[in-house]
Write an enzyme that holds these catalytic residues in place. Sequence first.
Site, PDB file in Angstrom:
ATOM      1  CG  ASP A  49      -9.325   0.064   5.802  1.00 32.03           C
ATOM      2  OD1 ASP A  49      -9.206  -0.407   4.655  1.00 32.03           O
ATOM      3  OD2 ASP A  49      -8.510  -0.137   6.722  1.00 32.03           O
ATOM      4  CD  GLN A  87      -3.384  -4.397   6.825  1.00 27.76           C
ATOM      5  OE1 GLN A  87      -3.598  -3.323   6.247  1.00 27.76           O
ATOM      6  NE2 GLN A  87      -3.741  -5.542   6.306  1.00 27.76           N
ATOM      7  CE  LYS A  91      -3.777  -2.405   2.342  1.00 23.20           C
ATOM      8  NZ  LYS A  91      -4.500  -2.691   3.606  1.00 23.20           N
TER       9      LYS A  91
HETATM   10  N1  GUN Z   1      -6.773  -6.776   6.697  1.00 22.49           N
HETATM   11  C1  GUN Z   1      -7.186  -7.496   5.639  1.00 22.49           C
HETATM   12  N2  GUN Z   1      -7.774  -6.695   4.734  1.00 22.49           N
HETATM   13  C2  GUN Z   1      -7.724  -5.445   5.231  1.00 22.49           C
HETATM   14  C3  GUN Z   1      -8.162  -4.178   4.749  1.00 22.49           C
HETATM   15  O1  GUN Z   1      -8.751  -4.027   3.673  1.00 22.49           O
HETATM   16  N3  GUN Z   1      -7.911  -3.119   5.568  1.00 22.49           N
HETATM   17  C4  GUN Z   1      -7.299  -3.252   6.769  1.00 22.49           C
HETATM   18  N4  GUN Z   1      -7.113  -2.155   7.493  1.00 22.49           N
HETATM   19  N5  GUN Z   1      -6.882  -4.397   7.235  1.00 22.49           N
HETATM   20  C5  GUN Z   1      -7.094  -5.500   6.471  1.00 22.49           C
END
Ligand code: GUN
Length: 294
Positions: A119, A96, A52
């Site tokens: 998110d 995350q 990311k």
């Molecule tokens: N863990 C797995 N997928 C995601 C996501 O799309 N966002 C976040 N913050 N954590 C994750």
Amino acid sequence: MEILDGKKVSNEIKAEIKVEVDQMKERGEKVPHLAAVLVGTDGASLTYVGSKVRSCKRIGFESTFIHLPENTTEEELLRQVEDLNNNVDIDGYIVQLPLPRHIDEQKVLMAVDPDKDVDGFHPTNFGKMTLDMESFVPATPYGIMELMRRYDVDTEGKHTVVIGRSHIVGRPISILMSQKGKAANSTVTLTHSRTKDLAKFTREADIIVSALGVPDFLKADMVKEGVVIVDVGITRVPDATKEKGYYITGDVDFGNVSKKASHITPVPGGVGPMTIAMLLKNTLIARERHRSRS
Ligand code: GUN
């Protein structure tokens, strides 16, 4: 059979976002700034967050990676979240998941400012999404919808079977695909670990979205001819013959299911790269909203 190439489409979306960022720079405007918070050293999470942050750099966003130790307390993480809420330079941020067990995930997600919640996990955004209001849509389901839109997959009046009811994928995609609009207007069945005779549903499905995390779960005898397959599973399977010591696979027995499918997403190269592209898209939207308000 057509491959739904998430790698290719995500590159197109990132190129479109880059054009907008370049124009912002030419106008002398602030560019979008995404922050990512990771607690601990889970290998998969480190890979995702690294990806990311790297993608941000490539398209000209600013990015900040906040890496906290595994033993970070809930209080310390909540303070970090508060700092990000108050930092006017940050347009959007993610925490995350999963978080270490000693931290209450809900409490942390509730503390995120909904205006920076790229998110789309805060109840304000999730509620707005459910009510067809403008909101941040969680990146993985948003990516699935965008991939189907760009390949003109016919979803209207079709029976979509979603496997898995997680808050990140299964639940939101079941809502989005039942709503009005392109790549939607579908009749949705949400199945999960307590569903009786799951194969009865998958055999009837026109579209299957599998978000289970069990390698090779969906076999050819569980699907009908012409089915559309969206494989959201990303599992690391230990394999000493690979350089990294593992390989990545999805929920679907790709070799056999792809012979019956009309469209299918590969793993890797399907939904995964779309998730990153849509997170960047949400961050761009956050920047534009903040600019129009200031
Ligand atoms: N863990 C797995 N997928 C995601 C996501 O799309 N966002 C976040 N913050 N954590 C994750």
